[in-house]
Every structure is written in structure tokens, then in C-alpha cells.
Design a protein around this motif. Structure first.
Motif, PDB file in Angstrom:
ATOM      1  N   ASN A  12       0.817  -1.217   0.000  1.00 51.97           N
ATOM      2  CA  ASN A  12       0.000   0.000   0.000  1.00 51.97           C
ATOM      3  C   ASN A  12       0.852   1.270   0.000  1.00 51.97           C
ATOM      4  N   PRO A  13       1.711   1.438  -0.983  1.00 56.26           N
ATOM      5  CA  PRO A  13       2.570   2.631  -0.959  1.00 56.26           C
ATOM      6  C   PRO A  13       1.798   3.943  -1.103  1.00 56.26           C
ATOM      7  N   ILE A  14       0.648   3.913  -1.750  1.00 53.30           N
ATOM      8  CA  ILE A  14      -0.135   5.147  -1.858  1.00 53.30           C
ATOM      9  C   ILE A  14      -0.657   5.545  -0.478  1.00 53.30           C
ATOM     10  N   TYR A  15      -1.134   4.584   0.282  1.00 52.78           N
ATOM     11  CA  TYR A  15      -1.644   4.897   1.618  1.00 52.78           C
ATOM     12  C   TYR A  15      -0.504   5.274   2.552  1.00 52.78           C
ATOM     13  N   LEU A  16       0.660   4.678   2.337  1.00 55.00           N
ATOM     14  CA  LEU A  16       1.848   5.072   3.086  1.00 55.00           C
ATOM     15  C   LEU A  16       2.215   6.517   2.730  1.00 55.00           C
ATOM     16  N   SER A  17       2.089   6.886   1.461  1.00 64.26           N
ATOM     17  CA  SER A  17       2.380   8.269   1.069  1.00 64.26           C
ATOM     18  C   SER A  17       1.376   9.227   1.721  1.00 64.26           C
ATOM     19  N   PHE A  18       0.096   8.823   1.768  1.00 61.89           N
ATOM     20  CA  PHE A  18      -0.905   9.650   2.450  1.00 61.89           C
ATOM     21  C   PHE A  18      -0.565   9.788   3.936  1.00 61.89           C
ATOM     22  N   LEU A  19      -0.134   8.701   4.556  1.00 64.61           N
ATOM     23  CA  LEU A  19       0.243   8.749   5.972  1.00 64.61           C
ATOM     24  C   LEU A  19       1.374   9.745   6.198  1.00 64.61           C
ATOM     25  N   LEU A  20       2.387   9.704   5.345  1.00 64.00           N
ATOM     26  CA  LEU A  20       3.498  10.651   5.482  1.00 64.00           C
ATOM     27  C   LEU A  20       3.013  12.087   5.349  1.00 64.00           C
ATOM     28  N   MET A  21       2.024  12.313   4.506  1.00 70.06           N
ATOM     29  CA  MET A  21       1.476  13.657   4.354  1.00 70.06           C
ATOM     30  C   MET A  21       0.604  14.056   5.534  1.00 70.06           C
ATOM     31  N   VAL A  22      -0.151  13.103   6.070  1.00 74.37           N
ATOM     32  CA  VAL A  22      -0.963  13.370   7.266  1.00 74.37           C
ATOM     33  C   VAL A  22      -0.062  13.806   8.421  1.00 74.37           C
ATOM     34  N   ILE A  23       1.123  13.236   8.499  1.00 75.85           N
ATOM     35  CA  ILE A  23       2.084  13.624   9.531  1.00 75.85           C
ATOM     36  C   ILE A  23       2.840  14.887   9.129  1.00 75.85           C
ATOM     37  N   GLY A  24       3.339  14.898   7.890  1.00 71.07           N
ATOM     38  CA  GLY A  24       4.265  15.938   7.466  1.00 71.07           C
ATOM     39  C   GLY A  24       3.680  17.315   7.252  1.00 71.07           C
ATOM     40  N   ILE A  25       2.496  17.412   6.659  1.00 67.78           N
ATOM     41  CA  ILE A  25       1.925  18.737   6.374  1.00 67.78           C
ATOM     42  C   ILE A  25       1.656  19.510   7.670  1.00 67.78           C
ATOM     43  N   PRO A  26       0.954  18.912   8.639  1.00 69.96           N
ATOM     44  CA  PRO A  26       0.762  19.659   9.896  1.00 69.96           C
ATOM     45  C   PRO A  26       2.087  19.921  10.631  1.00 69.96           C
ATOM     46  N   LEU A  27       2.995  18.960  10.604  1.00 74.76           N
ATOM     47  CA  LEU A  27       4.280  19.137  11.282  1.00 74.76           C
ATOM     48  C   LEU A  27       5.028  20.313  10.676  1.00 74.76           C
ATOM     49  N   ASN A  28       5.037  20.394   9.365  1.00 79.25           N
ATOM     50  CA  ASN A  28       5.700  21.510   8.683  1.00 79.25           C
ATOM     51  C   ASN A  28       5.035  22.846   9.022  1.00 79.25           C
ATOM     52  N   SER A  29       3.766  22.798   9.397  1.00 77.71           N
ATOM     53  CA  SER A  29       3.039  24.012   9.772  1.00 77.71           C
ATOM     54  C   SER A  29       3.169  24.345  11.255  1.00 77.71           C
ATOM     55  N   GLY A  30       3.849  23.485  12.001  1.00 81.39           N
ATOM     56  CA  GLY A  30       4.096  23.804  13.403  1.00 81.39           C
ATOM     57  C   GLY A  30       3.194  23.128  14.411  1.00 81.39           C
ATOM     58  N   THR A  31       2.561  22.018  14.036  1.00 84.61           N
ATOM     59  CA  THR A  31       1.736  21.298  15.007  1.00 84.61           C
ATOM     60  C   THR A  31       2.036  19.797  14.963  1.00 84.61           C
ATOM     61  N   TYR A  32       1.976  19.197  16.133  1.00 85.41           N
ATOM     62  CA  TYR A  32       2.195  17.751  16.253  1.00 85.41           C
ATOM     63  C   TYR A  32       0.902  16.947  16.063  1.00 85.41           C
TER      64      TYR A  32
ATOM     65  N   GLY B  56      -0.758  16.035  13.562  1.00 85.81           N
ATOM     66  CA  GLY B  56      -0.695  15.036  12.492  1.00 85.81           C
ATOM     67  C   GLY B  56      -0.125  13.716  12.978  1.00 85.81           C
ATOM     68  N   ILE B  57       0.865  13.789  13.856  1.00 82.47           N
ATOM     69  CA  ILE B  57       1.461  12.570  14.420  1.00 82.47           C
ATOM     70  C   ILE B  57       0.419  11.825  15.254  1.00 82.47           C
ATOM     71  N   ILE B  58      -0.315  12.567  16.043  1.00 84.65           N
ATOM     72  CA  ILE B  58      -1.344  11.960  16.896  1.00 84.65           C
ATOM     73  C   ILE B  58      -2.454  11.348  16.034  1.00 84.65           C
ATOM     74  N   LEU B  59      -2.894  12.082  15.024  1.00 84.94           N
ATOM     75  CA  LEU B  59      -3.973  11.601  14.163  1.00 84.94           C
ATOM     76  C   LEU B  59      -3.527  10.469  13.236  1.00 84.94           C
ATOM     77  N   ALA B  60      -2.227  10.314  13.056  1.00 81.22           N
ATOM     78  CA  ALA B  60      -1.711   9.247  12.181  1.00 81.22           C
ATOM     79  C   ALA B  60      -2.176   7.872  12.655  1.00 81.22           C
ATOM     80  N   VAL B  61      -2.256   7.684  13.944  1.00 81.28           N
ATOM     81  CA  VAL B  61      -2.703   6.398  14.488  1.00 81.28           C
ATOM     82  C   VAL B  61      -4.146   6.124  14.057  1.00 81.28           C
ATOM     83  N   ILE B  62      -4.990   7.136  14.166  1.00 85.97           N
ATOM     84  CA  ILE B  62      -6.392   6.993  13.755  1.00 85.97           C
ATOM     85  C   ILE B  62      -6.473   6.760  12.250  1.00 85.97           C
TER      86      ILE B  62
END
Length: 155
Positions: free
Chosen positions: A91-111, A113-119
Motif C-alpha cells: 500500500n505505498p499510496i496509503y503510506l504516502s498519504f500517511l506521510l502527508m498526514v504527519i508531514g503537512i501539519p508538522l511543517n506548519s508547526g503542530t504535532y 498530524g502525528i497523533i492523528l496518524a494512528v487513527i
């Protein structure tokens, strides 16, 4: 008698699920900010995750194009894609989405995305991946089960 559908019958479009989690991260950051400062280096890591996620997704799209089958989980696939990025993740597409779910908010200054990654992972598995795997198992039988035994779901 119920009509048989020749597609995965996923419960939500994968990009929509990812986008909802990214929006939720921003809303949570706005209404319920976490008491932790995100240092600049961590913001850069978030940006790197987004770039890696984009490249991973691009690799998956190219693998599907080479195999001449659809990416759309609401349409029938003609083959199982096992080359390229599909050689190390089913599932590399879903893995790519996961990285974005974490990375976009993190790049904006909030953690958030990391918390929501589990959900995101739990919902992605339940609402999308399990349905796709059932469909591919029915359609391709041992060819798919052999692939599943060789390549992990996420990483």
C-alpha cells in the motif's frame, strides 16, 4: 440476489480520508493547540516527509500506469501490481498519504498530524485496505496470497 461488484467496495475514497485527517489536524491546532513548540528542524522533517510521501505516491501511480490498470478502488483492476514501490509495500499510496498526514501539519508547526496518524492507519485498514484485500483475494486467488506473504501491508 445481490449484484456482484467487480471492485474493492471501499467505504471512503483514500484521498478524502487523508484530507479529512489533515484538516482535522489544523482544526485541532486552532481550537486545541498542543503546549509544545515545534522547532524549525522538526518543521523541516515534516517538509521532508511530505516530499518523500509525494515521491512514493508518484512511484505508485507510475507502477499502475506501467501495469495498465486502474488506481480507482471503485473500478475493477486487471492485474496485481508488484513492481517498483509495490515490491516493498502493498500500500505505498496509503503510506504516502500517511506521510502527508504527519508531514503537512508538522511543517506548519503542530504535532497533531502525528497523533492523528494512528487513527488514520486504523481507519485506512478498516475502511479501505481490508476491502481491497478481500476483493484482490477473490479475484486473483493464490497469486495475491503469494504476494501478501512476500510483501508487508505498510512497510
Amino acid at each position: 440476489m445481490a449484484e456482484h461488484k467487480d471492485h474493492a467496495n471501499v467505504r471512503i475514497a483514500p484521498p478524502v480520508l487523508a484530507l479529512l485527517h489533515i484538516i482535522a489536524a489544523y482544526l485541532l491546532a486552532w481550537f486545541l493547540p498542543l503546549p509544545f513548540v515545534v522547532p524549525p528542524i522538526v518543521k523541516y522533517i515534516g517538509f521532508a516527509l511530505v516530499v518523500i510521501g509525494f515521491l512514493l505516491g508518484l512511484g505508485a501511480v507510475l507502477a499502475f500506469r506501467r501495469a495498465r490498470t486502474t488506481l480507482d478502488p471503485y473500478h475493477p483492476v486487471s492485474t496485481i501490481v508488484t513492481s517498483g514501490v509495490y515490491g516493498f509495500s502493498r500500500n505505498p499510496i496509503y503510506l504516502s498519504f500517511l506521510l502527508m498526514v504527519i508531514g503537512i501539519p508538522l511543517n506548519s508547526g503542530t504535532y497533531w498530524g502525528i497523533i492523528l496518524a494512528v487513527i488514520f492507519i486504523v481507519l485506512c485498514n478498516r475502511l479501505i485496505v481490508e476491502h481491497e484485500e478481500a476483493y484482490l483475494g477473490k479475484k486473483f486467488g493464490t497469486t495475491y496470497s503469494d504476494y501478501k506473504s512476500r510483501v508487508r501491508r505498510w512497510l
